[in-house]
Design a protein around this motif. Structure first.
Motif: not given
Lengths: 593, 593
Positions: A340-344, B510-525
């Protein structure tokens, strides 16, 4: 969790994406029908899942112990192999005149994917035999063929390829093994070969070694190498086994992975001399090897797909089962499955999309290889041969690179459990790691692509390929389905990047070949992204035209993910190709010993 | 080939790139001088190369066998550890009031890099003790401190962290271990903990376990967790060892790598109950853990750098030694060292550049961590703390990701020999693979970066960081040295990509935290490429201002390579962050179980 062959996706990729169906309709493969293809895949999937996959973890643990020159395979392997040849799997693509079924290589590659997903250590064994059959069928004398081919084709005996020596790996010019004529038409072979896959084992009564060696007074370098057949047991005139030949396994390597594949140091002729027979012409041994090299590379490529598929399946199952973390509104003692986690999700989709793209490239390569022999007209055969030649380095290198990447992601999805050997995720990574190395390192594949394949027909082969990719994008744009998102635009940009890099490559090959070599690896990745992305998009177009099943929705989602989340790397790859060579080459200070 | 500590590059990175020299001049670290820093690094390098590195391969083979509840460390480990504490290495950063030397964490991180390059299985051990010291020093009662800290600081005893349970890994809210008051101020601890690094061993007479558990009637979730000290042996009033406590190693995991680091299943209180002491306040256990979490993450990050460095050294040496292939004009029986081939150069430079960039990020994080405590003024301490908080997920995740990547490239450079365990290249890959997992998976680091770190001070922390990167680019442009090539332009484009993705992230949070989470790994890179590239460029500027030695030329070449061949990935990463979320999240069909 154990492997379940993804028969539906395999059939879809083979029949629709790689275009086998069109050829079946055209009659290219005689009376072979789509129904028969499906039935073969179904049965192969069953065999791989039920008979081979259970061998994998125990085989990894048991390894292949050597005692008194004999290798014992892990418990159950001999029985599984016997069932496998009984099922006719060994003879699938074998020549009909020696008992083979002469089915398409594409079908063999699809089944090889499943054997290797079940167990890579198992899957690699028959591959060597296939290569030996091909070399003998094309180059050996009728007598050698009559003696050896029927039993190799049936799988009753297995074959090996003996190329590498300690000083001669990628560079066969340096090999030293000797062959002396014995005056009776046979040769005495002397030398030590290393990294010989399935060089010794107890799956079959005899093992047929194909060995590269030099005749006396042969020229130095690659033009002085001949190919010899050296059986473990000599064969009597009546076909029964005779004397033990002087070829012995000296040791078995202790490897990172594929522990159940015996990697042998083979000593030829240390005692009274190993008896060998010349295959093909004197000093033309490398030519004989080239016959089978493309297919062997494709067979290794499919190992990358295979291990990625298994790793993905295991990670996906774990992600559904393992509960950690919450979604808003849940109480602190509940938890959701980590899928369920977006990163997974991103990790799993990346695994899935890379696997699907590599599978598509391998199957397209396989169909092109078949058409190179079976197309109705000469022009079709030539075009298919060039397509196969162009795609083979992609099939080998891209697929095995992503095999390692996906297996590593699979470990990661498992968290701490991924690092524990009993989980099995780590074995996939260990096994996967050999495929970018053997059968020509991936660096050599990239060099082959850039220096030999781009220049085919004056560049027309790669131009035609890029044209085919553009056509897919055109169809995606035309279809304009909402479910395709920005897939068309992203693929368009990817192909733009590929064209930019290709144009630069043509220029560099003329003016400054070292610059072209410096960009070879990122170029191979780039063309693979474009080719894989377009192949998946072709699949999405077809899936959209079929029923709206979950499987077809998944195919569209996977194609779109690849275009929107994997393909964006293309511009950067083109930039490193076009602009990176100086800093690759000007490194004397940094890379001083 | 065995590890030689790259003391000159380590000192350069620490003093010049991470800015330790400026702080030494400013007197931030009292009378600590650059000469002393160099001397400490030199001696640590000697110890790591001569005393620790030889333990690595035999330790991998021997493992850590468990018999009757006792773990035996590999031969020579106990002696090496004794020498190590005798050399004062255990107490480097320990608090002065308990016998420590209170040297900068940055210096400790630099030495930790060397211990881990010598042997990652060795290096991880003391790290846990450092964490225990930190937690106890900040939160424990004076009595506990007096009893335990002197021996932990000296290294005479070691510490462990007991967090994970089978159902509670990343998600500590789910943990179940219990602590019952015994009425005498102590507690009876019951529960099973898994993945306990150095949970049992024979390096020291006592082991001090820090254990998370729940008091009776504690709230569910993370607000009901307390921290306890549970020694292996109770300590008598005179400091001598008393009764054996009821904490036992039940089993040792069979892992992919770091075989000489005992990963234990620990049973607390299975018999008469394990005696424990509360550390800090009731139900505030997680708070105590957070104290040390940043440093622990940095310590794992440096393991990524360490293993990458060793893998690079070994691959470079092999590439100089192994001869395959020719350059134009050579005869067919000659061959060049493979380092002469452009594709191998690319691989080696990629290994070198990724390692150098990750090292720079880790050392910058370490210096910021020091300044968070030691800066002269409150504003400086706050800014440094925020910088450390921002960089810690990069230091942990980027470094350990590249650790695996570089180790895998190291295997590849060795060709077939890389797959043979005796070569040692494969061990680096096996060892490296744990670091992206433990101490918070890299996915969790990315989520932490995006959801907690970007929002610090309303975004001012990351904005200040990006401003610093821009300043480096400005200096590079101003310097306009020919040797810098297109470094400035490439870094500028990288930071543009980072800004684009950062702006999008603020909006998405602010608007859609799941979208931010979906991009977290490429953002960190992406932010790591920008940060690492700018750090290396800062080094190149300094190196250019120093003498024109080969070492400085290598630093410039490495910085330029990173900018021109690694940073081009930035645009694609930004594109996946900004445009990829839909296809990450809309995957129900594809990822159905």
């Amino acid at each position: 969790m154990s492997y379940r062959a993804p028969v539906s996706d395999i059939a879809f990729t083979l029949r629709h994406i790689a275009g086998l169906d069109g050829e079946l309709e055209r009659g290219t493969f005689g009376d072979l029908s789509a129904d028969l293809v499906d039935a073969v895949l179904e049965e192969a999937g069953r065999f791989a899942s039920e008979e081979i996959a259970p061998l994998n973890a125990p085989g990894d643990k048991f390894g292949t112990p050597l005692r008194d020159g004999a290798v014992t395979m892990p418990p159950g392997w001999k029985e599984a192999y016997a069932k496998w040849i009984e099922g006719g799997w060994a003879s699938l693509t074998g020549p009909e005149d020696f008992g083979g079924q002469a089915l398409p290589i594409a079908l063999s590659i699809a089944t090889q994917e499943m054997w290797n997903s079940g167990s890579m250590a198992y899957g690699i064994g028959p591959t060597l035999t296939f290569g030996a059959i091909e070399a003998l069928h094309t180059h050996a004398s009728d007598e050698l063929k009559q003696t050896y081919l029927p039993k190799l084709v049936s799988g009753e005996w297995m074959g090996t390829m003996n190329l590498t020596e300690p000083q001669a790996g990628s560079d066969l010019a340096l090999l030293r093994a000797r062959a002396e004529p014995r005056g009776d038409g046979t040769y005495s072979i002397k030398g030590t070969k290393i990294f010989i896959t399935y060089g010794e084992h107890d799956l079959t009564d005899n093992i047929v070694h194909l060995v590269l060696a030099r005749l006396p007074d042969a020229p130095t370098g690659t033009r002085g190498i001949s190919l010899f057949l050296v059986p473990k047991f000599l064969v009597n005139d009546d076909g029964s086994l005779g004397e033990r030949n002087d070829v012995w396994c000296q040791s078995v390597e202790h490897k990172l992975g594929i522990h159940a594949s015996p990697t042998c140091v083979m000593a030829f002729g240390d005692n009274d001399g190993a008896v060998g027979w010349l295959v093909g012409e004197e000093n033309r041994g490398l030519n004989c090897m080239f016959t089978m090299m493309n297919n062997a590379r494709l067979s290794v490529g499919i190992q990358g797909v295979a291990i990625a598929e298994t790793a993905y399946q295991q990670a996906l199952a774990y992600a559904h089962e393992r509960k950690q973390g919450r979604v808003p509104g849940m109480s602190q003692d509940e938890a959701v499955p980590i899928v369920a986690h977006p990163d997974i999700k991103r990790t799993l989709m990346t695994m899935r999309a890379l696997t699907a793209a590599a599978r598509a490239i391998c199957y397209e390569t396989a169909v092109a290889t078949d058409l190179a022999h079976r197309s109705a007209d000469e022009a079709g055969r030539k075009a298919a041969q060039e397509r196969a030649n162009l795609l083979t380095p992609l099939a080998k290198a891209f697929s095995t690179d992503i095999g390692v990447e996906v297996a590593s992601m699979g470990v990661q999805v498992h968290g701490g459990m991924g690092f524990i050997e009993e989980t099995g995720a780590a074995q996939h990574l260990r096994d996967a790691r050999i495929a970018p190395i053997y059968e020509g390192t991936n660096g050599i594949q990239a060099i082959d692509l850039v220096t030999r394949k781009l220049s085919m027909s004056g560049g027309a082969a790669v131009t035609a390929f890029i044209g085919d990719l553009r056509e897919v994008v055109r169809q995606v744009a035309e279809a304009n389905h909402p479910a395709f998102g920005r897939m068309g635009d992203r693929l368009d940009a990817t192909i733009d990047a590929l064209e930019r890099a290709t144009t630069w490559m043509f220029e560099a090959l003329k003016s400054n070949p070292d610059h072209a070599l410096a960009g070879a690896t990122p170029y191979l990745r780039l063309i693979s992204l474009a080719g894989g992305g377009a192949a998946l998009a072709r699949g999405a177009l077809i899936a959209h035209g079929l029923d709206a099943s979950p499987a077809n929705a998944a195919r569209i989602a996977t194609a779109r993910f690849f275009a929107e989340n994997v393909c964006p790397a293309a511009d950067g790859l083109a930039e490193t190709v076009v602009g990176g060579a100086d800093t690759v080459l000007d490194t004397d200070a940094a890379l001083a010993s």
